[in-house]
Scaffold this motif. Structure first.
Motif, mmCIF file in Angstrom:
data_model
loop_
_atom_site.group_PDB
_atom_site.id
_atom_site.type_symbol
_atom_site.label_atom_id
_atom_site.label_comp_id
_atom_site.label_asym_id
_atom_site.label_seq_id
_atom_site.Cartn_x
_atom_site.Cartn_y
_atom_site.Cartn_z
ATOM 1 N N GLN A 1 0.888 -1.027 -0.092
ATOM 2 C CA GLN A 1 0.185 -0.179 -0.035
ATOM 3 C C GLN A 1 0.991 1.165 -0.197
ATOM 4 O O GLN A 1 0.325 2.382 1.100
ATOM 5 N N GLU A 2 1.336 1.187 -0.797
ATOM 6 C CA GLU A 2 2.606 2.161 -1.008
ATOM 7 C C GLU A 2 3.566 2.448 0.363
ATOM 8 O O GLU A 2 4.450 3.604 0.010
ATOM 9 N N VAL A 3 3.758 1.873 1.489
ATOM 10 C CA VAL A 3 4.149 1.861 2.317
ATOM 11 C C VAL A 3 5.543 0.735 1.947
ATOM 12 O O VAL A 3 5.749 -0.145 1.872
ATOM 13 N N ILE A 4 6.850 1.597 2.107
ATOM 14 C CA ILE A 4 8.627 0.934 2.439
ATOM 15 C C ILE A 4 8.540 -0.547 3.053
ATOM 16 O O ILE A 4 8.032 1.102 4.310
ATOM 17 N N TYR A 5 8.770 -1.367 3.974
ATOM 18 C CA TYR A 5 8.699 -1.748 4.548
ATOM 19 C C TYR A 5 10.434 -2.504 4.400
ATOM 20 O O TYR A 5 10.684 -2.715 3.566
ATOM 21 N N VAL A 6 10.960 -2.378 5.787
ATOM 22 C CA VAL A 6 11.953 -3.525 5.331
ATOM 23 C C VAL A 6 12.037 -5.004 6.451
ATOM 24 O O VAL A 6 11.839 -5.536 6.959
ATOM 25 N N TYR A 7 11.466 -6.081 5.879
ATOM 26 C CA TYR A 7 10.796 -7.254 6.005
ATOM 27 C C TYR A 7 12.636 -8.357 6.521
ATOM 28 O O TYR A 7 13.733 -7.905 5.867
ATOM 29 N N ASP A 8 12.122 -8.689 7.639
ATOM 30 C CA ASP A 8 13.277 -9.737 7.997
ATOM 31 C C ASP A 8 13.141 -10.502 7.111
ATOM 32 O O ASP A 8 12.849 -11.408 5.897
ATOM 33 N N CYS A 9 14.866 -10.517 6.759
ATOM 34 C CA CYS A 9 15.379 -11.647 5.951
ATOM 35 C C CYS A 9 16.931 -12.342 6.701
ATOM 36 O O CYS A 9 17.738 -12.218 7.034
ATOM 37 N N LEU A 10 15.630 -14.349 6.632
ATOM 38 C CA LEU A 10 17.767 -14.523 7.016
ATOM 39 C C LEU A 10 18.656 -15.007 5.988
ATOM 40 O O LEU A 10 18.005 -15.667 4.846
ATOM 41 N N GLU A 11 19.693 -14.687 5.786
ATOM 42 C CA GLU A 11 21.007 -15.345 5.204
ATOM 43 C C GLU A 11 21.663 -16.250 6.126
ATOM 44 O O GLU A 11 22.096 -15.378 7.028
ATOM 45 N N ILE A 12 21.650 -17.107 5.411
ATOM 46 C CA ILE A 12 22.283 -18.072 5.306
ATOM 47 C C ILE A 12 23.738 -18.169 4.416
ATOM 48 O O ILE A 12 24.061 -17.778 3.928
ATOM 49 N N GLU A 13 25.283 -17.690 5.431
ATOM 50 C CA GLU A 13 25.985 -17.721 4.423
ATOM 51 C C GLU A 13 26.830 -18.492 3.168
ATOM 52 O O GLU A 13 27.665 -18.278 2.933
ATOM 53 N N GLU B 1 -10.566 12.480 9.868
ATOM 54 C CA GLU B 1 -10.884 12.694 8.753
ATOM 55 C C GLU B 1 -10.555 12.816 7.413
ATOM 56 O O GLU B 1 -10.083 12.109 6.680
ATOM 57 N N TYR B 2 -9.404 13.744 7.721
ATOM 58 C CA TYR B 2 -8.375 13.756 6.462
ATOM 59 C C TYR B 2 -7.100 12.424 6.538
ATOM 60 O O TYR B 2 -6.846 12.124 5.694
ATOM 61 N N LYS B 3 -7.125 11.516 7.929
ATOM 62 C CA LYS B 3 -6.624 9.997 7.753
ATOM 63 C C LYS B 3 -7.280 9.231 7.635
ATOM 64 O O LYS B 3 -6.727 8.526 7.179
ATOM 65 N N LYS B 4 -8.535 9.045 8.131
ATOM 66 C CA LYS B 4 -9.735 8.362 7.236
ATOM 67 C C LYS B 4 -9.401 8.075 5.880
ATOM 68 O O LYS B 4 -9.298 6.997 5.132
ATOM 69 N N ILE B 5 -9.785 9.107 4.918
ATOM 70 C CA ILE B 5 -9.185 9.540 3.742
ATOM 71 C C ILE B 5 -8.183 9.446 3.190
ATOM 72 O O ILE B 5 -7.830 8.425 2.242
ATOM 73 N N SER B 6 -6.829 9.134 3.853
ATOM 74 C CA SER B 6 -5.670 8.966 2.925
ATOM 75 C C SER B 6 -5.390 7.968 3.699
ATOM 76 O O SER B 6 -4.661 7.184 2.436
ATOM 77 N N GLU C 1 -4.960 1.761 0.005
ATOM 78 C CA GLU C 1 -6.067 1.201 0.379
ATOM 79 C C GLU C 1 -6.723 1.225 -1.081
ATOM 80 O O GLU C 1 -6.180 -0.499 -2.064
ATOM 81 N N VAL C 2 -7.372 1.897 -2.246
ATOM 82 C CA VAL C 2 -7.511 1.601 -3.197
ATOM 83 C C VAL C 2 -6.587 1.724 -4.728
ATOM 84 O O VAL C 2 -6.510 1.029 -5.750
ATOM 85 N N LYS C 3 -5.204 2.192 -4.127
ATOM 86 C CA LYS C 3 -3.866 2.554 -5.136
ATOM 87 C C LYS C 3 -3.238 0.625 -4.752
ATOM 88 O O LYS C 3 -3.070 1.023 -5.714
ATOM 89 N N GLU C 4 -4.046 0.313 -3.736
ATOM 90 C CA GLU C 4 -3.232 -1.482 -3.865
ATOM 91 C C GLU C 4 -4.025 -2.245 -4.521
ATOM 92 O O GLU C 4 -3.198 -2.840 -4.818
ATOM 93 N N THR C 5 -5.173 -1.782 -4.269
ATOM 94 C CA THR C 5 -6.033 -2.195 -5.317
ATOM 95 C C THR C 5 -5.782 -2.387 -6.732
ATOM 96 O O THR C 5 -6.044 -3.217 -7.612
ATOM 97 N N LEU C 6 -5.379 -1.341 -6.851
ATOM 98 C CA LEU C 6 -5.107 -1.047 -8.448
ATOM 99 C C LEU C 6 -4.056 -1.512 -8.608
ATOM 100 O O LEU C 6 -3.670 -2.509 -9.531
ATOM 101 N N LYS C 7 -3.057 -1.681 -8.066
ATOM 102 C CA LYS C 7 -1.709 -2.309 -8.155
ATOM 103 C C LYS C 7 -2.380 -3.293 -8.577
ATOM 104 O O LYS C 7 -1.547 -4.367 -9.323
ATOM 105 N N HIS C 8 -2.503 -4.391 -7.331
ATOM 106 C CA HIS C 8 -3.292 -6.090 -7.963
ATOM 107 C C HIS C 8 -3.643 -6.300 -9.367
ATOM 108 O O HIS C 8 -3.757 -6.694 -10.145
ATOM 109 N N LEU C 9 -4.761 -5.621 -9.471
ATOM 110 C CA LEU C 9 -5.606 -5.515 -11.183
ATOM 111 C C LEU C 9 -5.039 -4.595 -12.146
ATOM 112 O O LEU C 9 -4.832 -5.679 -12.980
#
Length: 532
Positions: free
Chosen positions: A249-261, A454-459, A464-472
């Motif tokens: 949903q346009e939010v950037i994350y750094v997910y856990d990544c297990l690295e095996i040397e 209301e501003y936060k709710k609309i944002s 969410e709508v943008k994420e739906t658009l991305k999947h479509l």
């Protein structure tokens, strides 16, 4: 009362009194054209009654008739936005040359001061040739320069695309599936919006500039942090930990990544991880790796008779290939990429990409695509829903090789694509409405608590709508690719099909008994097997 004859000839005379200008005619014979030509020499005369002039000339003789008023010698006009000032001179041309010019310029300066014009006066205009009755731009204000919107640059995740190199001795199949970053690495930045530069009217008034919009940065505060450089006006996003970059949903994350040397072995035990897994070596025989997200095995030797490799939601990349010894089982929710596959079972809900060959494998997927121009399928069973693409099928020893295309309903697929396109259009319309509402809130400085809610709710709804658009859009891309398939299921062979190969498309079977030179394409249309 003042009485001054400013012009006279045998036909008419023009008289200036305290209350204006008068005409007196003595006899007929003088034309209106001649009168107009005469009046050019008297720019101080402002005609207020043209009919009086016409009557005096046409109905001569006529006693003194008022036809005009004294015009200001210097007439100043200011535009409605106070950004431009004009001056028109109603003085004899003789006063605009020689020694008398200096006095006229002083009159212009005084007229500007009287009107309150103090900024943007064009001094160079006063040095030019001045003409009577010509409207001249004498002063010009400065328009405000609106501020620039903030500029955002974010970490880009590239779509996996294998690179194949075949130089006769070494075949490379390179791919970077996991977008790995280390703690402190750059993830994005925002250059601050600028306030703009105020303007100024010719009356000295400050015209405020419209500041640029400061767009928000969307990031996961648990795995990403922002650092602000006040001197440069730049906010930088950096990783708070080592992991894999991921957007939701346009939010950037750094997910856990297990690295095996090294490799997955007795030293590590079997792996079951709720994130990304990056293995720099291999996976030793009889061990298993399971993860929620992407799994990549980067060792050049690939993997052998592993117990299991499974990605519940992501992709799998085996750089060195799979030599499964009739034991290895691989499953992934999305795509699988490998250099080669031998004696293994692969189940993939999307597309299997194989660089060079598959020998005695059982592969089930939506599509199976062999990337190399010299790729081969030797033995085993390939079961695909949409399409199989390869260079060579079978071999000279005529090892039994089976390719089965389940096929699809083109009409249903096209209807689904139409539904997707319609949904995308509707969502784009929704996004326009959301942007309009967000712009209203973003442009307000003092929002009440309810308005902030209301501003936060609309944002959030907007994201969410943008994420739906991305999947479509992703689904549309896949459907367009599927619809490029010939018929309702396709097997495309660019090189050669050897004997003892069985091709089945939508339950229609063709057994190849003798070698067939390609390129050749088999597909089903209206329940009939077609070969091209």
């Amino acid at each position: 009362m003042k009485f001054n004859v400013i012009y006279s000839n045998p036909y008419i005379q023009l008289v200036e009194k305290d209350d204006g200008f008068y005409i007196e005619s003595f006899k007929k014979g003088y034309t209106l054209e001649e009168l107009n030509q005469t009046l050019i020499d008297f720019p101080q005369v402002k005609i207020t009654n043209f009919l009086s002039l016409k009557r005096a000339v046409m109905n001569a003789p006529q006693f003194l008739i008022k036809f005009g008023e004294v015009r200001e010698r210097v007439e100043v006009e200011i535009s409605s936005d106070h950004l431009k000032g004009y001056v028109t001179l109603y003085v004899p041309e003789a006063e605009l040359i020689g020694a008398r010019r200096k006095q006229t310029i002083m009159e212009i300066t005084e007229a500007l001061q009287k009107k309150g014009i103090v900024y943007g006066i064009k001094q160079d205009v006063l040095l030019m040739d001045l003409k009577p009755k010509v409207k001249i731009l004498i002063a010009e204000g400065k328009l405000p320069v609106d501020g620039k919107n903030s500029i955002i640059k974010m970490y880009e995740i590239t779509e996996p695309k294998p690179e194949i190199t075949e130089d006769g001795t070494v075949n490379h199949y390179e791919l970077n599936l996991i977008n790995k970053v280390s703690k402190g690495d750059w993830l994005g930045e925002r250059i601050d919006a600028t306030p703009g530069e105020p303007g100024k009217s010719i009356l000295g008034e400050t015209i405020p500039a419209k500041p640029g919009k400061q767009f928000p940065l969307y990031y996961d505060k648990h795995s990403v942090e922002e650092v602000y450089d006040e001197e440069k006006g730049i906010t930088t996003l950096i990783a708070k930990k080592t992991g894999a970059v991921f957007y939701r949903q346009e939010v950037i994350y750094v997910y856990d990544c297990l690295e095996i040397e090294g490799s997955v072995s007795f030293d590590t035990g079997n792996i079951n991880f709720d994130g990304f897994v990056n293995i720099k070596g291999s996976i030793e025989d009889n061990f298993s790796v399971e993860a929620k997200n992407d799994i990549q095995v980067m060792g050049v030797m690939g993997v052998g008779s592993v117990e299991k490799i499974k990605s519940r939601d992501g992709c799998i990349y085996i750089r060195g290939g799979i030599a499964g010894k009739n034991k290895a089982h691989l499953y992934c929710k999305q795509d699988l990429y490998t250099k080669f596959a031998s004696e293994c079972t692969i189940e993939c809900e999307e597309t299997v990409h194989i660089g060079f060959y598959a020998i005695n494998c059982n592969i089930k997927a939506k599509q199976v695509i062999f990337e190399s121009r010299s790729s081969r399928i030797i033995g085993g069973n390939i079961d695909a829903e949409i399409k199989v693409v390869a260079n060579e099928v079978g071999n000279r020893s005529e090892i039994p090789t089976n390719i089965n295309i389940q096929g699809f309903n083109r009409k249903e697929l096209k209807e689904r694509l139409d539904e997707i396109n319609k949904s995308i259009q509707e969502i784009n319309d929704q996004l326009i409405e959301f942007k309009h509402k967000i712009a209203i809130y973003a442009g307000s400085e003092n929002l009440s608590e309810q308005q902030q809610f209301e501003y936060k709710k609309i944002s959030n709804q907007f994201q969410e709508v943008k994420e739906t658009l991305k999947h479509l859009q992703s689904e549309r891309k896949k459907h367009i690719s599927y619809l490029r398939t010939k018929g309702e299921g396709e097997i495309s062979i660019s090189g050669q099909v050897h004997g003892n190969t069985t091709l089945t498309l939508k339950k229609i079977t063709k057994r190849i008994t003798n070698d067939i030179k390609g390129p050749v394409t088999y597909y089903v249309m209206d329940n009939e097997l077609i070969c091209e």
